[in-house]
Design an enzyme around this catalytic site. Sequence first.
Site, short mmCIF file in Angstrom:
data_model
loop_
_atom_site.label_atom_id
_atom_site.label_comp_id
_atom_site.label_asym_id
_atom_site.label_seq_id
_atom_site.Cartn_x
_atom_site.Cartn_y
_atom_site.Cartn_z
N GLU A 177 48.86 42.21 41.70
CA GLU A 177 47.85 41.73 42.64
C GLU A 177 48.41 41.19 43.96
O GLU A 177 48.27 40.00 44.28
CB GLU A 177 46.98 40.67 41.99
CG GLU A 177 46.04 41.24 40.95
CD GLU A 177 44.93 40.27 40.56
OE1 GLU A 177 45.14 39.04 40.63
OE2 GLU A 177 43.85 40.74 40.18
N GLU A 378 43.74 44.87 34.32
CA GLU A 378 42.91 43.67 34.17
C GLU A 378 41.45 44.04 34.38
O GLU A 378 41.11 44.76 35.31
CB GLU A 378 43.27 42.57 35.18
CG GLU A 378 44.62 41.93 34.99
CD GLU A 378 44.88 40.81 35.99
OE1 GLU A 378 43.91 40.26 36.57
OE2 GLU A 378 46.07 40.49 36.21
#
Length: 480
Positions: A177, A378
């Site tokens: 991320e 995720e």
Amino acid sequence: MKNGMLALGMTAADVPDNFLWGAASAAYQVEGATNKDGKGRSVWDYYLDEKHLAGPGISGALRLTFTDRDQYLKDIQLFKELGLNSYRFSHRLDTYYPDGQGPVNLRAVAHYRQFITDLEAAGIKPLVTLYHWDMPESLSAAGGWENRESVEWFQRYAEVIFANFSDQVDQFVLINEPTVEVATKIMAEKRLKGEELTLPPIVPAGSYLETSLKSYNHILLASAAAAESFKVKGYKGRLGIALPFFPVLTTENASDEDKADARLVDGILNRWFLDAMYKGNYPADVLKLAADRHLNIDVQPGDAERIHDAGLGFLGINYYAPFFIRHQKNASEVYSPEIIFPKNEKLAFNGAVRPDQFSALLERVRDEYGNPPVIITENGAGFEGEDQLTNGKVNDVNRCLYLVDHIHAMRESIARGANVQGYYVWSSHDNLEWLSGYKSRFGMIYVDYDTQKRTPKLSAEIYGKIIRGENISDVDCKSD
């Protein structure tokens, strides 16, 4: 399938053979043991333990004691009972290089090799993330990802991980991320100065745009450099990067300015990464925006080509919600986006609940970027006030609905040709959510932070049934 429409007839049989059904965590968020086994200090130890940016008494040292083998063996047993065949976890750069530069801390190698051995003994395949935001404090002070030398810092660290774990692990996530890390650090630095932002500047604009684009480029180059080392050494396996993607939407009455800003936001958060990785260039509209503003984003000739040529083996997708974008009223800049939350949308902590946009994202990657192998690294949600332990149970109905509907959306995209090979719920456990501390719960497993007792939630029960091939729909997400 907007906002939780019924997911009919969905079973685990609707995915490819050898599909990875897992859950995910990150070392800083679950491990505790801030000063154990020679670990150094990350910038997050500074933010939370010293500066208390998540609030008084909120310390990274609490967490879930995941370095305690007696405890994590119990967690592995829970994973096995749920039916997980994979678990995603991360190493810590500040554990291997306590001061950011010096000798490797070999005690970390021994701990993680034992953890992987214990996972595999339970029939659970590791998916190992090398970096999940734990920049050593010394490297952060030297500029962190804004410093082009971070490419070499990360490459050196990656070589240590590959050398010590490639015999146990055949799939690595290099970095997690980038956009969210950069935004959260900006927010933390603002809070240090006594300033407060309502939301992290995840949609970079104004003074944050230069910092963000420069960091994104260096992060992608660091991933490419690690992949080059992996290939030179002849290691077997696949490398990927876990990127948070945000489908960018406007409202029905959007103006031309709204649409123009939305297009640029998509370029900065989504196309910047995908175009470099799969086309060998950065988006022309974003480069023009940076040039028009005279920003120093340190994109040098050959950078995007190097990222493309690294040829990562899979794309990790972190999906939570789309962004609704509009142009700020009375803004002086042509590009002045802001995030809005339409009243007709069901909202989780991370934004609107839109499984249809999950499908759209997967099929965009299929159609525009050559349908690379994808792992959903995720996907999950948290909802205000839902995670209450009552009579030994946690009936997290909204999270359960979220997971059922998003897994159904994924299955439909797979049926339409999307090359999805695995799915990991965020997160396995309730954990430390960075600047939000412990108040935002995302886990399928409830954690009593005082006693460390674990309680699987309703969402864990239903996820286990999906993995086992039971026919599950929204009506199964009901509280007792």
